[in-house]
Design a protein around this motif. Structure first.
Motif, mmCIF file in Angstrom:
data_model
loop_
_atom_site.group_PDB
_atom_site.id
_atom_site.type_symbol
_atom_site.label_atom_id
_atom_site.label_comp_id
_atom_site.label_asym_id
_atom_site.label_seq_id
_atom_site.Cartn_x
_atom_site.Cartn_y
_atom_site.Cartn_z
ATOM 1 N N CYS A 60 0.827 -1.218 0.000
ATOM 2 C CA CYS A 60 0.000 0.000 0.000
ATOM 3 C C CYS A 60 0.861 1.268 0.000
ATOM 4 C CB CYS A 60 -0.948 0.010 1.201
ATOM 5 S SG CYS A 60 -2.147 -1.324 1.155
ATOM 6 N N PRO A 61 1.695 1.422 -1.007
ATOM 7 C CA PRO A 61 2.591 2.589 -1.036
ATOM 8 C C PRO A 61 1.821 3.868 -1.370
ATOM 9 C CG PRO A 61 2.745 1.398 -3.098
ATOM 10 C CD PRO A 61 1.843 0.585 -2.201
ATOM 11 N N ASP A 62 2.445 4.995 -1.050
ATOM 12 C CA ASP A 62 1.869 6.289 -1.426
ATOM 13 C C ASP A 62 1.951 6.473 -2.933
ATOM 14 O OD1 ASP A 62 1.380 7.003 1.249
ATOM 15 O OD2 ASP A 62 3.415 7.771 1.472
ATOM 16 N N VAL A 63 3.076 6.035 -3.527
ATOM 17 C CA VAL A 63 3.306 6.186 -4.957
ATOM 18 C C VAL A 63 3.834 4.871 -5.521
ATOM 19 C CG1 VAL A 63 4.609 7.419 -6.754
ATOM 20 C CG2 VAL A 63 3.872 8.647 -4.698
ATOM 21 N N VAL A 64 3.243 4.441 -6.625
ATOM 22 C CA VAL A 64 3.767 3.301 -7.378
ATOM 23 C C VAL A 64 4.476 3.889 -8.593
ATOM 24 C CG1 VAL A 64 3.167 1.319 -8.824
ATOM 25 C CG2 VAL A 64 2.003 1.659 -6.649
ATOM 26 N N ILE A 65 5.729 3.506 -8.758
ATOM 27 C CA ILE A 65 6.491 3.945 -9.921
ATOM 28 C C ILE A 65 6.542 2.778 -10.896
ATOM 29 C CG2 ILE A 65 8.706 4.757 -10.798
ATOM 30 C CD1 ILE A 65 9.251 5.866 -7.957
ATOM 31 N N ILE A 66 6.000 2.994 -12.069
ATOM 32 C CA ILE A 66 6.046 1.977 -13.118
ATOM 33 C C ILE A 66 7.271 2.314 -13.963
ATOM 34 C CG2 ILE A 66 4.825 0.901 -15.041
ATOM 35 C CD1 ILE A 66 3.278 0.653 -12.401
ATOM 36 N N ALA A 67 8.260 1.418 -13.952
ATOM 37 C CA ALA A 67 9.551 1.710 -14.579
ATOM 38 C C ALA A 67 9.496 1.771 -16.102
ATOM 39 C CB ALA A 67 10.596 0.694 -14.134
ATOM 40 N N ASP A 68 8.430 1.275 -16.687
ATOM 41 C CA ASP A 68 8.266 1.382 -18.137
ATOM 42 C C ASP A 68 6.855 0.959 -18.498
ATOM 43 O OD1 ASP A 68 8.665 1.698 -20.871
ATOM 44 O OD2 ASP A 68 10.545 0.602 -20.881
ATOM 45 N N ILE A 69 6.354 1.480 -19.591
ATOM 46 C CA ILE A 69 5.037 1.077 -20.062
ATOM 47 C C ILE A 69 5.078 -0.385 -20.492
ATOM 48 C CG2 ILE A 69 3.320 1.462 -21.871
ATOM 49 C CD1 ILE A 69 4.067 4.454 -21.733
ATOM 50 N N ASP A 70 6.227 -0.835 -20.962
ATOM 51 C CA ASP A 70 6.405 -2.210 -21.406
ATOM 52 C C ASP A 70 7.373 -2.889 -20.449
ATOM 53 O OD1 ASP A 70 6.229 -4.465 -23.104
ATOM 54 O OD2 ASP A 70 8.083 -3.873 -24.104
ATOM 55 N N LEU A 71 6.860 -3.775 -19.593
ATOM 56 C CA LEU A 71 7.696 -4.497 -18.638
ATOM 57 C C LEU A 71 7.795 -5.957 -19.052
ATOM 58 C CD1 LEU A 71 6.410 -3.144 -15.204
ATOM 59 C CD2 LEU A 71 8.557 -2.600 -16.335
ATOM 60 N N ALA A 72 8.999 -6.403 -19.307
ATOM 61 C CA ALA A 72 9.255 -7.798 -19.687
ATOM 62 C C ALA A 72 8.363 -8.225 -20.846
ATOM 63 C CB ALA A 72 9.081 -8.715 -18.483
ATOM 64 N N GLY A 73 8.188 -7.313 -21.812
ATOM 65 C CA GLY A 73 7.397 -7.632 -23.002
ATOM 66 C C GLY A 73 5.901 -7.578 -22.803
ATOM 67 N N GLU A 74 5.453 -7.085 -21.661
ATOM 68 C CA GLU A 74 4.031 -7.044 -21.339
ATOM 69 C C GLU A 74 3.654 -5.604 -20.972
ATOM 70 O OE1 GLU A 74 1.084 -9.118 -18.030
ATOM 71 O OE2 GLU A 74 3.223 -9.481 -17.963
ATOM 72 N N SER A 75 2.529 -5.143 -21.485
ATOM 73 C CA SER A 75 2.085 -3.792 -21.167
ATOM 74 C C SER A 75 1.769 -3.679 -19.686
ATOM 75 C CB SER A 75 0.845 -3.434 -21.989
ATOM 76 O OG SER A 75 0.335 -2.190 -21.557
ATOM 77 N N SER A 76 2.226 -2.604 -19.065
ATOM 78 C CA SER A 76 1.917 -2.365 -17.658
ATOM 79 C C SER A 76 0.612 -1.598 -17.479
ATOM 80 C CB SER A 76 3.068 -1.597 -17.002
ATOM 81 O OG SER A 76 3.225 -0.330 -17.616
ATOM 82 N N LEU A 77 0.009 -1.125 -18.575
ATOM 83 C CA LEU A 77 -1.195 -0.295 -18.460
ATOM 84 C C LEU A 77 -2.389 -1.013 -17.837
ATOM 85 C CD1 LEU A 77 -0.927 1.856 -21.696
ATOM 86 C CD2 LEU A 77 -0.106 2.359 -19.384
ATOM 87 N N PRO A 78 -2.640 -2.290 -18.137
ATOM 88 C CA PRO A 78 -3.725 -2.963 -17.418
ATOM 89 C C PRO A 78 -3.477 -3.027 -15.908
ATOM 90 C CG PRO A 78 -3.205 -4.162 -19.416
ATOM 91 C CD PRO A 78 -2.135 -3.107 -19.243
ATOM 92 N N ALA A 79 -2.231 -3.208 -15.506
ATOM 93 C CA ALA A 79 -1.904 -3.226 -14.078
ATOM 94 C C ALA A 79 -2.143 -1.859 -13.451
ATOM 95 C CB ALA A 79 -0.454 -3.669 -13.867
ATOM 96 N N ILE A 137 0.337 -3.984 -30.900
ATOM 97 C CA ILE A 137 0.499 -2.587 -30.489
ATOM 98 C C ILE A 137 -0.798 -2.063 -29.888
ATOM 99 C CG2 ILE A 137 0.840 -0.230 -31.353
ATOM 100 C CD1 ILE A 137 2.816 -1.480 -33.435
ATOM 101 N N ALA A 138 -1.917 -2.355 -30.532
ATOM 102 C CA ALA A 138 -3.207 -1.883 -30.043
ATOM 103 C C ALA A 138 -3.554 -2.486 -28.690
ATOM 104 C CB ALA A 138 -4.300 -2.186 -31.065
ATOM 105 N N ARG A 139 -3.220 -3.754 -28.511
ATOM 106 C CA ARG A 139 -3.474 -4.393 -27.193
ATOM 107 C C ARG A 139 -2.568 -3.793 -26.120
ATOM 108 N NH1 ARG A 139 -4.155 -10.532 -29.190
ATOM 109 N NH2 ARG A 139 -6.418 -10.560 -29.232
ATOM 110 N N ASP A 140 -1.291 -3.665 -26.434
ATOM 111 C CA ASP A 140 -0.341 -3.130 -25.467
ATOM 112 C C ASP A 140 -0.672 -1.706 -25.062
ATOM 113 O OD1 ASP A 140 1.017 -5.522 -25.567
ATOM 114 O OD2 ASP A 140 2.731 -4.757 -26.693
ATOM 115 N N SER A 141 -1.246 -0.946 -25.971
ATOM 116 C CA SER A 141 -1.548 0.444 -25.663
ATOM 117 C C SER A 141 -2.958 0.646 -25.133
ATOM 118 C CB SER A 141 -1.337 1.314 -26.905
ATOM 119 O OG SER A 141 -2.224 0.922 -27.929
#
Length: 185
Positions: A30-49, A178-182
């Motif tokens: 339960c952090p105050d801020v989550v830092i997402i190090a990249d939109i693409d993490l290990a070949g997977e989009s982080s946007l759904p997360a 690309i469309a799924r990842d974005s």
């Protein structure tokens, strides 16, 4: 992230390797801020997360670090209602300042990233192009898409070709990725 901890007011409580683990760690710490190090993490989009964290932990603020990526991806990141968006190669002091501002309730957007996302003429899909691409991603062939959307086969092919061009994809499969990842489909 170790550079962030040099400031006495910032503590890194967890680091994860992939997009799937973002929500797990956020729920645990339960952090105050989550830092997402990249939109693409290990070949997977982080946007759904990001969307899941926003839904499950609405008090948690989110800062995404982005590399030089396609304008469509940047627009998708902005549409997830993140609290901060910076280039991932930002100076550590700028990153620490952004974390502090985001934690304090401010929004931090790198003007160069926003300008890239807002002014790029390529990558803007029409609603009909999105519909066609979504059906193609679901496995429908051109004739089935034409039937379902009451379009001619030639029009469907034109829409698919247009999405490939607009997304800067190599082919239809790459356009779907690309469309799924974005988050477009």
């Amino acid at each position: 992230m170790a550079l962030l901890e040099q400031g006495r007011d910032i503590s890194v409580v967890a680091e994860v390797e992939n997009a799937h683990d973002i929500l797990v760690a956020a729920r645990k710490w339960c952090p105050d801020v989550v830092i997402i190090a990249d939109i693409d993490l290990a070949g997977e989009s982080s946007l759904p997360a990001v969307a899941e964290v926003r839904s499950d932990l609405p008090e948690c603020r989110i800062l995404i670090l982005a590399g030089r990526c396609h304008p469509t991806v940047l627009r998708a990141a902005l549409s997830t209602t993140v609290h901060g968006l910076l280039f991932k190669d930002a100076h550590p002091s700028k990153l620490a300042e952004a974390v502090r501002k985001v934690a304090a309730g401010h929004q931090v957007l790198d003007p160069d990233l926003v300008l890239t996302a807002a002014t790029a003429s390529s990558g803007m899909l029409t609603a009909r192009e999105v519909d066609v691409l979504r059906l193609a991603a679901g496995g429908d062939d051109v004739s089935r898409i034409a039937e379902r959307l009451n379009l001619s086969i030639g029009t469907v092919r034109n829409y698919l070709a247009s999405t490939v061009t607009k997304l800067g994809a190599r082919n239809r499969i790459d356009a779907i990725r690309i469309a799924r990842d974005s988050g477009i489909i």
